[in-house]
Motif scaffolding. Structure first.
Motif, PDB file in Angstrom:
ATOM      1  N   THR A  46      -3.335   9.174  -6.639  1.00 33.03           N
ATOM      2  CA  THR A  46      -2.203   9.135  -5.706  1.00 33.03           C
ATOM      3  C   THR A  46      -0.959   9.753  -6.342  1.00 33.03           C
ATOM      4  O   THR A  46      -0.211  10.476  -5.686  1.00 33.03           O
ATOM      5  CB  THR A  46      -1.935   7.683  -5.249  1.00 33.03           C
ATOM      6  OG1 THR A  46      -3.140   7.178  -4.651  1.00 33.03           O
ATOM      7  CG2 THR A  46      -0.805   7.613  -4.243  1.00 33.03           C
ATOM      8  N   THR A  54       0.449   5.345   0.475  1.00 32.06           N
ATOM      9  CA  THR A  54      -0.492   6.405   0.836  1.00 32.06           C
ATOM     10  C   THR A  54       0.200   7.757   0.737  1.00 32.06           C
ATOM     11  O   THR A  54       1.427   7.849   0.748  1.00 32.06           O
ATOM     12  CB  THR A  54      -1.033   6.228   2.268  1.00 32.06           C
ATOM     13  OG1 THR A  54       0.066   6.282   3.187  1.00 32.06           O
ATOM     14  CG2 THR A  54      -1.788   4.919   2.423  1.00 32.06           C
ATOM     15  N   ILE A  95       0.879  -1.168   0.000  1.00 33.07           N
ATOM     16  CA  ILE A  95       0.000   0.000   0.000  1.00 33.07           C
ATOM     17  C   ILE A  95       0.912   1.212   0.000  1.00 33.07           C
ATOM     18  O   ILE A  95       1.889   1.278   0.758  1.00 33.07           O
ATOM     19  CB  ILE A  95      -0.908   0.038   1.242  1.00 33.07           C
ATOM     20  CG1 ILE A  95      -1.898  -1.122   1.237  1.00 33.07           C
ATOM     21  CG2 ILE A  95      -1.664   1.375   1.310  1.00 33.07           C
ATOM     22  CD1 ILE A  95      -2.753  -1.212   2.482  1.00 33.07           C
ATOM     23  N   SER A 135      -6.278   4.858  -9.351  1.00 35.00           N
ATOM     24  CA  SER A 135      -6.347   4.885  -7.890  1.00 35.00           C
ATOM     25  C   SER A 135      -5.723   6.125  -7.354  1.00 35.00           C
ATOM     26  O   SER A 135      -5.701   6.464  -6.245  1.00 35.00           O
ATOM     27  CB  SER A 135      -5.652   3.662  -7.316  1.00 35.00           C
ATOM     28  OG  SER A 135      -6.294   2.503  -7.752  1.00 35.00           O
ATOM     29  N   LYS A 153     -10.948   5.818   0.394  1.00 31.81           N
ATOM     30  CA  LYS A 153     -10.349   4.512   0.652  1.00 31.81           C
ATOM     31  C   LYS A 153      -9.989   4.281   2.114  1.00 31.81           C
ATOM     32  O   LYS A 153      -9.875   3.151   2.560  1.00 31.81           O
ATOM     33  CB  LYS A 153      -9.102   4.332  -0.210  1.00 31.81           C
ATOM     34  CG  LYS A 153      -9.399   4.324  -1.689  1.00 31.81           C
ATOM     35  CD  LYS A 153      -8.132   4.094  -2.466  1.00 31.81           C
ATOM     36  CE  LYS A 153      -8.392   4.120  -3.954  1.00 31.81           C
ATOM     37  NZ  LYS A 153      -7.205   3.693  -4.698  1.00 31.81           N
ATOM     38  N   ASN A 178      -5.149   9.600   0.425  1.00 35.25           N
ATOM     39  CA  ASN A 178      -5.467   8.563  -0.543  1.00 35.25           C
ATOM     40  C   ASN A 178      -4.363   7.518  -0.532  1.00 35.25           C
ATOM     41  O   ASN A 178      -3.294   7.721   0.059  1.00 35.25           O
ATOM     42  CB  ASN A 178      -5.625   9.152  -1.951  1.00 35.25           C
ATOM     43  CG  ASN A 178      -6.362   8.231  -2.889  1.00 35.25           C
ATOM     44  OD1 ASN A 178      -7.444   7.750  -2.563  1.00 35.25           O
ATOM     45  ND2 ASN A 178      -5.792   7.955  -4.047  1.00 35.25           N
ATOM     46  N   GLY A 179      -4.643   6.411  -1.190  1.00 31.77           N
ATOM     47  CA  GLY A 179      -3.657   5.350  -1.294  1.00 31.77           C
ATOM     48  C   GLY A 179      -3.997   4.409  -2.422  1.00 31.77           C
ATOM     49  O   GLY A 179      -5.097   4.446  -2.975  1.00 31.77           O
ATOM     50  N   PHE A 221      -8.011  -0.668  -1.882  1.00 34.79           N
ATOM     51  CA  PHE A 221      -6.946   0.200  -2.389  1.00 34.79           C
ATOM     52  C   PHE A 221      -6.632  -0.029  -3.863  1.00 34.79           C
ATOM     53  O   PHE A 221      -6.019   0.824  -4.501  1.00 34.79           O
ATOM     54  CB  PHE A 221      -5.674   0.004  -1.564  1.00 34.79           C
ATOM     55  CG  PHE A 221      -5.802   0.550  -0.175  1.00 34.79           C
ATOM     56  CD1 PHE A 221      -5.577   1.887   0.082  1.00 34.79           C
ATOM     57  CD2 PHE A 221      -6.183  -0.274   0.871  1.00 34.79           C
ATOM     58  CE1 PHE A 221      -5.718   2.398   1.366  1.00 34.79           C
ATOM     59  CE2 PHE A 221      -6.327   0.218   2.154  1.00 34.79           C
ATOM     60  CZ  PHE A 221      -6.097   1.562   2.394  1.00 34.79           C
TER      61      PHE A 221
END
Length: 170
Positions: free
Chosen positions: A56, A21, A19, A170, A93, A29-30, A83
């Motif tokens: 992101t 972020t 992940i 994303s 998220k 966000n991530g 995610f």
């Protein structure tokens, strides 16, 4: 050589799942990435590869900070989907995911993650569809000592996860 042959050859490169972020003012966000690697030991620097179409990516460009956390093998597909299968442009998220705020202000996800590094970007490299963000680790820690890191191969072969088309946003 065909693109199919090239892609078959690339499947043997090993990856983890992470992940990443970031923040931009009050917005957090991530996303999920499979490319995080150590660049130097002193000072400790890491690099990540992020698709330019993602929210992101935009946010890291503005804030110049990110956190990265390796996922544990026991991570569920629905958690990964939070995610990786939705865009943060129209979905929060982090609304139902436990996290703490890191030293640089990035969300440090505490569920299904083994450790974290919070990083200040010192260099970017344009690699076409993606940007390599290279930065100095400003804070790090272990979140779970007894877990095993989730690999991309395990994700595909055991969890049976796929990479959805919308994942790039994303």
């Amino acid at each position: 050589m065909s693109i199919e042959e090239i892609n078959q050859g690339l499947t043997y490169i090993t990856y983890g799942l992470y992940i990443v972020t970031t923040i931009d003012g009050e917005k957090k966000n991530g996303l999920i990435v499979n490319t995080v690697f150590q660049v130097t030991a002193e000072p400790a620097r890491v690099a990540i590869s992020v698709n330019k179409q993602s929210l992101t990516h935009e946010m890291i460009l503005k804030s110049r900070v990110f956190a990265t956390m390796p996922l544990e093998e026991a991570t569920t597909l629905p958690f990964i989907g939070t995610f990786g299968f939705r865009t943060g442009r129209n979905f929060d998220k982090l609304s139902k995911v436990p996290y703490k705020t890191g030293f640089l202000g990035c969300p440090i996800v505490t569920e299904h993650t083994l450790s974290y590094m919070e990083v200040e970007v010192c260099q970017t490299v344009d690699v076409g569809t993606h940007t390599l963000f290279i930065g100095e680790v400003k804070d790090a820690g272990v979140l779970k000592r007894d877990g095993k890191a989730l690999t991309y191969a395990y994700y595909h072969n055991v969890i049976k996860g796929k990479t959805p088309k919308g994942a790039t946003h994303s």
